[in-house]
Every structure is written in structure tokens, then in C-alpha cells.
Write an enzyme that holds these catalytic residues in place. Structure first.
Site, mmCIF file in Angstrom:
data_model
loop_
_atom_site.group_PDB
_atom_site.id
_atom_site.type_symbol
_atom_site.label_atom_id
_atom_site.label_comp_id
_atom_site.label_asym_id
_atom_site.label_seq_id
_atom_site.Cartn_x
_atom_site.Cartn_y
_atom_site.Cartn_z
ATOM 1 N N GLY A 173 -9.419 5.291 2.167
ATOM 2 C CA GLY A 173 -10.182 5.977 3.210
ATOM 3 C C GLY A 173 -11.526 5.314 3.437
ATOM 4 N N ASP A 181 0.845 -1.189 0.000
ATOM 5 C CA ASP A 181 0.000 0.000 0.000
ATOM 6 C C ASP A 181 0.892 1.256 0.000
ATOM 7 O OD1 ASP A 181 -2.447 1.273 0.049
ATOM 8 O OD2 ASP A 181 -2.769 1.041 2.215
ATOM 9 N N HIS A 182 0.542 2.240 -0.806
ATOM 10 C CA HIS A 182 1.161 3.579 -0.754
ATOM 11 C C HIS A 182 2.688 3.617 -0.746
ATOM 12 C CE1 HIS A 182 -2.386 6.069 -0.362
ATOM 13 N NE2 HIS A 182 -2.879 5.213 0.494
ATOM 14 N N GLY A 216 -7.658 7.933 7.655
ATOM 15 C CA GLY A 216 -7.723 8.185 9.096
ATOM 16 C C GLY A 216 -9.132 8.462 9.580
ATOM 17 N N SER A 235 -12.513 3.456 5.925
ATOM 18 C CA SER A 235 -12.986 3.408 7.313
ATOM 19 C C SER A 235 -13.872 4.602 7.615
ATOM 20 C CB SER A 235 -11.799 3.428 8.287
ATOM 21 O OG SER A 235 -11.075 2.229 8.226
#
Ligand code: CO
Ligand code: CO
Length: 285
Positions: free
Chosen positions: A209, A82-83, A181, A211
């Protein structure tokens, strides 16, 4: 079985009208929670590693854990980086046998994003590894696009075709109003923009994102073409929140690991099962 092909999972999800949930995992317990949740639901799943969670040789340890989880599982488990902000980090993950890597040039100008993505694609494709990139920029830390115009930029549908054609990337993360976040308020997703992107995109779309969004918003985003939903914060909350309350009990003083961990693993596993149902990937393995 060996680690699953991420891009194949996403193409099947796109055809089938569901999404594959993808979890950032950082320790044995969260790997176990995710793998057991996927087994229980007969769902494909993507396990992801973040650079910040894998310092000082951590990538090698975590890659080995994912491969072991995939080898033991009777459902497809893909192994994804990831990322990666630094292309060298993505190339290292390719060499370690990840099924796919994300190169995140989303904070760069368009031409530089194209160049860095293409560099990783050339290396990864020569070794049979898939690549995810990001166009537009998903912000961080509970700010809306309006509050932090310099950091979050929504994806422009007109740029998608050129970006994919020039980079040959396999999957595309889009910015449609989610943030990484915790949210201060529930995000307002730009679903019309998502539909416009899906209408022209040759490749499956990814939602970062994931969540903290209302379930209905995620369901609608999947209906409009999202095939991979990234989840980190909610798994952290389920696992570490439960562990914190276990450790707060007097009887946990001096207790062995096998008594401290199962409740937190179970909480992580239940969160994973709930997200699998939300994505509609249960029974798709
Ligand atoms: Co179920
Ligand atoms: Co992300």
C-alpha cells in the site's frame, strides 16, 4: 545479468538504511518504464506480477518479460510474485524462475498462515527462491482499520519472532496502517508499532500500500526499518492516465503505437525515478 536475488537486495538495503522500490507491472510499457527508471538512477529494483493481472497463461509471458528486462539491465532487477493467495500459484512461479514469491496467508488464522507459508518456503528454498509472507492484514480500497475492522488487522510485534522461526520466511510484509488502492484520506501510519516490529524481526520488512502516502511518512517508515516499498496504483495512474489523455487528442485517431506510447512510458519512468529517490536507492546499484 540474470534476475537479481530479491532477499539479498533487501538485506543490503536493511544494512544501508534505504529501501528498494517494488512495482507491480502488467504490460511491456510498464516494464520498460520501470527498467529505464532504474537504469537512469543506478538503482536496484523489484518488478512484481499480480495473479489478477496474469490470467490464462499470463504468468509465463510476464515472467519472460521480467527475465529479459533483467538480462538487458546493467542494474539488479529482481523478479517477484506479488500476493499469491493460493500456494499452487506460488509454486508455479518458483518453477518459472522467479527470484522470490509472496505467499499471502494474512487473511487466515495464525496457525493456518504459518502452515501455508511453511509449505511454500519448503518448496521455494529447495530451489533457491526467496519467500515473503504477510502477518497482520493490509486492507483494501480506501478504508481505515477502524472502518473495516474485519478486513484490516495491524501486525502484532509479539507474534513476529514465532512466525519467522516456524516458517523460515525471508521477508515479512507488515500491516501498520497502509491500504491497497486509493485512499479516501491520507493514512495514519503506526510508526511506533513499526519500530517495535523492526526491533525483534530477524528478516527485512515490507510495506504494502505504498501508493498515495505523504513522502514524509514513507521516509520515516524506511528510517524505522522498511526495506521494500510496494507501489502499484501510482504507476497505473502515471502510465494509463497519460495514455488516456494522449488517446483523447484528435491526432491520435488511427496513429501507430510508436506515436501513442512514448509519452505514457515517459510518465511511468518519471514516477519510478521519483519513487527511487524517495526510497533512497538511487546510486545503490
Ligand atoms: Co536522480
Ligand atoms: Co500488497
Amino acid at each position: 545479468m540474470p534476475a537479481a536475488d530479491t532477499i539479498r537486495l533487501l538485506r543490503e538495503a536493511r544494512r544501508g538504511g534505504y529501501a528498494v522500490p517494488a512495482f507491480d507491472v502488467s504490460n511491456y510499457e510498464t516494464f520498460r518504464a520501470a527498467a529505464e527508471g532504474a537504469e537512469a538512477e543506478r538503482s536496484p529494483i523489484i518488478l512484481m506480477v499480480l495473479q489478477l493481472d496474469a490470467p490464462e497463461g499470463g504468468l509465463e509471458y510476464l515472467a519472460a518479460l521480467i527475465k529479459e528486462a533483467a538480462a538487458r539491465a546493467s542494474v539488479p532487477i529482481a523478479c517477484h510474485l506479488d500476493h499469491a493467495l493460493d500456494p499452487q500459484w506460488a509454486l508455479r512461479a518458483v518453477d518459472l524462475g522467479f527470484s522470490s514469491v509472496m505467499i499471502d496467508g494474512s487473511a487466515l488464522p495464525f496457525e493456518e498462515n504459518v502452515a501455508v507459508t511453511r509449505q511454500v518456503v519448503d518448496y521455494a528454498h529447495a530451489r533457491g527462491v526467496g519467500v515473503e509472507a504477510e502477518l497482520g492484514h493490509v486492507g483494501f480500497g480506501g478504508y481505515t482499520v477502524e472502518e473495516s475492522p474485519g478486513t484490516a488487522v495491524l501486525t502484532v510485534p509479539e507474534e513476529v519472532v514465532e512466525f519467522v522461526a516456524r516458517t523460515q520466511v525471508d521477508a515479512l510484509a507488515v500491516a501498520i496502517g497502509t491500504c491497497h488502492g486509493l485512499y479516501q484520506e491520507p493514512p495514519n501510519l503506526d510508526l511506533e508499532r513499526l519500530s517495535a516490529i523492526e526491533a525483534v524481526s530477524p528478516v527485512p520488512l515490507v510495506l504494502h500500500g505504498g501508493s498515495g502516502n505523504p513522502d514524509d511518512a514513507i521516509r520515516e517508515a524506511i528510517r524505522r526499518g522498511i526495506t521494500k516499498v510496494n507501489i502499484y496504483t501510482e504507476l497505473l495512474d502515471a502510465f494509463f492516465g497519460t495514455l488516456r489523455s494522449v488517446l483523447g487528442r484528435p491526432e491520435s485517431q488511427g496513429a501507430w503505437a510508436y506515436r501513442l506510447l512514448p509519452e505514457a512510458i515517459a510518465a511511468g519512468r518519471e514516477l519510478v525515478r521519483r519513487k527511487i529517490h524517495l526510497c533512497g536507492s538511487n546510486g545503490k546499484a
